[in-house]
Design a protein around this motif. Sequence first.
Motif, PDB file in Angstrom:
ATOM      1  N   SER A   1       0.841  -1.197   0.000  1.00 34.70           N
ATOM      2  CA  SER A   1       0.000   0.000   0.000  1.00 34.70           C
ATOM      3  C   SER A   1       0.875   1.244   0.000  1.00 34.70           C
ATOM      4  O   SER A   1       2.097   1.176   0.122  1.00 34.70           O
ATOM      5  N   TYR A   2       0.213   2.401  -0.102  1.00 38.02           N
ATOM      6  CA  TYR A   2       0.846   3.704   0.079  1.00 38.02           C
ATOM      7  C   TYR A   2       0.382   4.336   1.392  1.00 38.02           C
ATOM      8  O   TYR A   2       0.465   5.550   1.552  1.00 38.02           O
TER       9      TYR A   2
ATOM     10  N   ASP B   1       4.955   1.193  -0.315  1.00 39.10           N
ATOM     11  CA  ASP B   1       5.598   1.726  -1.516  1.00 39.10           C
ATOM     12  C   ASP B   1       6.251   3.076  -1.215  1.00 39.10           C
ATOM     13  O   ASP B   1       6.517   3.409  -0.051  1.00 39.10           O
ATOM     14  N   SER B   2       6.493   3.887  -2.237  1.00 36.00           N
ATOM     15  CA  SER B   2       7.337   5.073  -2.147  1.00 36.00           C
ATOM     16  C   SER B   2       6.896   6.095  -1.119  1.00 36.00           C
ATOM     17  O   SER B   2       7.700   6.938  -0.696  1.00 36.00           O
ATOM     18  N   SER B   3       5.657   6.052  -0.679  1.00 39.75           N
ATOM     19  CA  SER B   3       5.174   7.060   0.258  1.00 39.75           C
ATOM     20  C   SER B   3       5.860   6.994   1.616  1.00 39.75           C
ATOM     21  O   SER B   3       5.757   7.939   2.396  1.00 39.75           O
TER      22      SER B   3
ATOM     23  N   SER C   1      -2.440   1.455  -7.377  1.00 43.75           N
ATOM     24  CA  SER C   1      -1.842   2.785  -7.482  1.00 43.75           C
ATOM     25  C   SER C   1      -2.432   3.761  -6.469  1.00 43.75           C
ATOM     26  O   SER C   1      -3.617   3.677  -6.116  1.00 43.75           O
ATOM     27  N   LYS C   2      -1.594   4.707  -6.067  1.00 43.70           N
ATOM     28  CA  LYS C   2      -2.059   5.776  -5.185  1.00 43.70           C
ATOM     29  C   LYS C   2      -2.718   6.902  -5.968  1.00 43.70           C
ATOM     30  O   LYS C   2      -3.677   7.522  -5.498  1.00 43.70           O
TER      31      LYS C   2
END
Length: 591
Positions: free
Chosen positions: A54-55, A80-82, A322-323
């Motif tokens: 998740s984000y 993820d990247s968050s 996706s976010k």
Amino acid sequence: MHRIHSSFLLLWVLSSVIAFGQTTNAGFSGEDLATFNGNPKLPPKWVFGVLFGSYHDQEQVLSDMSQLRANYSGDLYWIDSSWLSASVTKQPQNYICFQFDPVQFPDPATMINTLRQNHFWFGLWEWPWMDEGCSYFGYGVSNQFFVDDTNGNVVNAGGWHGNKFTGAFDYTNPGAVAWWENLNQPLVNMGLSFFKLDTGGDYPPGGMLDDENNNQGHYRSLYRSTAWNMSATANGGRGFILTHTPSSPGNDQTPGMWTGDSTASWPGLQTEMRIASTLNTPSTAAYWCGDTGGYHNDPTDELYIRWLEYSSFTPCQEFFGSKTSSTKTRFPWDYGTRAQQIFSSYIQLRYRLLPFRYSNAQKAYHENPVAYPVWWIGATQLVNGTGSTEILVQPVTSAGTTKVAVRLPSGSNWVHYWTGKVYKGGSSPVVLAPIDKEPIFIKAGSIIPMGPVMQWVDQVPATPLTLDIYPSGVTSYALYEDDGMTDQYAAGAFSKTQFISNNVGGHETLAIAAAVGSYLGQLTSREYILKINLQKVSPARVTRDGTKETEYFSWANFETAQEGWYFDLTAKVVWVKFTISPSTASKVSLH
């Protein structure tokens, strides 16, 4: 080209330990503990459970964890990247800098510890670059730890979400690898076990690698193995990563791989399957997955269901969306009641099949030629298992479908999993495919070991072990087992139990051989439940090792008994149960 001399490297490692307060695990490899044979290495056993990404921020991550544990199953939660920046669509403040964003994650160590206490392994998204805004960037430049050009200048690896300039770690440089490991060590110390690696893994055009082997496949291999080695250190011997699909030499030695950012549409599902069907090579991966439900946009309930039915039979099963282009997550509670029910039933089937699926993975390591645990017929059907024990799955890939034609391989009969109907090999029957029943066929002769219901891998030992048997001539299945975490399986720490089904004489016999081999944590006693299918009439008696077993005339009485047998006339199944030591052979006969 720049060089890092050994004297400088020694000084740098010593200084980095002081600077970052951590020790380095540079160069860890399973070869330190065992000698590998070149077949696909095994990931940790928990990888065969269900994986979620998740984000979400810290509060939401812990909420997700609570809902999953209360109502569903799962083994991994990754972010993820968050985790690096609260503003991924704006100019980042601390992006690709190996530090949790303090606004979204005020206490990441406690978050990760809470996940681990609730039996979730934990992972993070990373890429092989560092942005110039990171406080460590200048250190990397001055020590030439990034890929540079012939003049020694850092080559821009590219920007993302507002970032304009990044340096790519030069994984051919031992100093750069040691630095990368030290930057990640605090995360491992918190409990990180897994890396989701983004980008295809290439170094930027115009760059020159430190070892002068300017080959993209070579660079990808080092990028992936560096992360895999650190994951292996964290996990006690076995690493797990998810990378994009571009191949690299020996990629099956650093599992695993995912099929990329798919679209939540029926064509998106078909494309994801087509990509997956190209894997299963030494330069790709034996352990792969896709983003169940699609990454971009939102799936309908129907698409979500059909996608998860398919991915329940892929080597790994991962849910992630996706976010920025999705309004829904891929967690089951974002979908309707029926979707949640079907999610639960297929996930439980996946966990019950764990002894079979994990044994097949071990077979891919221990036996030659390599038999991949999941393989494809074209790009539209997938098969779990090899030889005389196989499960064929026909995913449904179009909206509103309630019937599908299935092309069954020749050479043996196939049994419809849901109805028990037998079909000839080589035929193409049209079968019903209601929303909750993906077409699944069992190869006649199969012996499928199934474990108990679980919420996470190894929540309970694999006892009782149900052998789901579809008698046809003389067939066999070898159950491999090991500790599931260390790489001692490569040094011989595993067991192999042979099952042989024989109905040539008109009456079924099932022989269980004594287990050969041992490993830490091996069961000393196991309850077996035999589910012997395709029995049109009740046997006159059932014996085990020549001794007559007690017959029960209701399922309730059989279920509570310690030993005995029961005939289900409606399902045409003979059930037998007993308990033995794994070191003891036994033979059950229907008369």
